[in-house]
Design a protein around this motif. Sequence first.
Motif, PDB file in Angstrom:
ATOM      1  N   SER A 183       0.809  -1.218   0.000  1.00 12.17           N
ATOM      2  CA  SER A 183       0.000   0.000   0.000  1.00 12.17           C
ATOM      3  C   SER A 183       0.840   1.265   0.000  1.00 12.17           C
ATOM      4  O   SER A 183       0.488   2.256  -0.662  1.00 12.17           O
ATOM      5  CB  SER A 183      -0.952   0.006   1.207  1.00 12.17           C
ATOM      6  N   LEU A 191       2.039   1.869  -3.532  1.00 12.91           N
ATOM      7  CA  LEU A 191       0.934   2.240  -4.408  1.00 12.91           C
ATOM      8  C   LEU A 191       0.460   3.668  -4.126  1.00 12.91           C
ATOM      9  O   LEU A 191       0.240   4.466  -5.053  1.00 12.91           O
ATOM     10  CB  LEU A 191      -0.223   1.253  -4.243  1.00 12.91           C
ATOM     11  N   CYS A 242      -2.537   1.136 -10.779  1.00 15.87           N
ATOM     12  CA  CYS A 242      -2.897   0.078  -9.835  1.00 15.87           C
ATOM     13  C   CYS A 242      -2.645  -1.330 -10.385  1.00 15.87           C
ATOM     14  O   CYS A 242      -2.373  -2.260  -9.610  1.00 15.87           O
ATOM     15  CB  CYS A 242      -4.368   0.199  -9.457  1.00 15.87           C
ATOM     16  N   CYS A 244      -7.510   3.110   1.940  1.00 17.00           N
ATOM     17  CA  CYS A 244      -7.949   3.906   0.789  1.00 17.00           C
ATOM     18  C   CYS A 244      -9.202   4.706   1.117  1.00 17.00           C
ATOM     19  O   CYS A 244      -9.331   5.868   0.715  1.00 17.00           O
ATOM     20  CB  CYS A 244      -8.233   2.989  -0.400  1.00 17.00           C
ATOM     21  N   CYS A 300      -9.385   3.511  -6.369  1.00 17.29           N
ATOM     22  CA  CYS A 300      -8.364   2.474  -6.332  1.00 17.29           C
ATOM     23  C   CYS A 300      -8.862   1.258  -5.537  1.00 17.29           C
ATOM     24  O   CYS A 300      -8.705   0.115  -5.968  1.00 17.29           O
ATOM     25  CB  CYS A 300      -7.094   3.035  -5.711  1.00 17.29           C
ATOM     26  N   TYR A 343      -9.578  -2.604  -6.858  1.00 16.77           N
ATOM     27  CA  TYR A 343      -9.024  -3.765  -6.165  1.00 16.77           C
ATOM     28  C   TYR A 343     -10.117  -4.790  -5.849  1.00 16.77           C
ATOM     29  O   TYR A 343      -9.950  -5.992  -6.092  1.00 16.77           O
ATOM     30  CB  TYR A 343      -8.336  -3.320  -4.880  1.00 16.77           C
TER      31      TYR A 343
END
Length: 218
Positions: A4, A7, A45, A65, A76, A80
Amino acid sequence: MIDSEALLAALHSAADPERAVPMKAYMKNRFDYLGIAKPHIAQICKPFFKQAAKQDIDWRFVAQCWESPYRELQYCALDYLKAMQKQLTPQDIPRLEKLITEKSWWDTSDVLDRIVGGIALNYSEVNAVLLDWSRSDNIWLRRVAIDHQLLRKEKTDTALLEQIIRNNLAQKEFFINKAIGWALRDYSKTNPAWVRAFITRHRSHMAALSIREAEKYL
């Protein structure tokens, strides 16, 4: 697990403050933006999610997020969850309900309805939850319930669709009436006779917006 930190750093490095201004305005200034277009978000992503389907769902990453002030991070998280759709089960519904009811607006609702709908298609016991949501005081839970069967075509549970919509007739809320119209319009491509009959039965209680959307392809 998702990296994370890497990202989030990649997303922040792609920020475009000038683009962020009109993006925020388009969303009625409800959310702050980094200024990243959705296709670019998906591109950033994708390598992080490549192995996601082989792992357990990282709900810590989703929560991180959702806690972000920047709307792109919620997008995002939704990308996911779409990548992890096959792993989602009824046990995940309470977590998804939390996402629906926090930082709520049409942009996240209209992705979460498909995610929840994917679970419900595989686990019929979720239908009882969706019926409860269709009577909720929260309009976004109602909207997800109404539209969770979009694109199901012949797999649409028409009895459930009718009951959920009936629970939301005679409403003044734009997002509810629009959702009703969308649900009926989408199913009209598969079974126009059923949709015509539904409108005939319930026209007196339907908003003009719902009827107009529902009859678009009839």
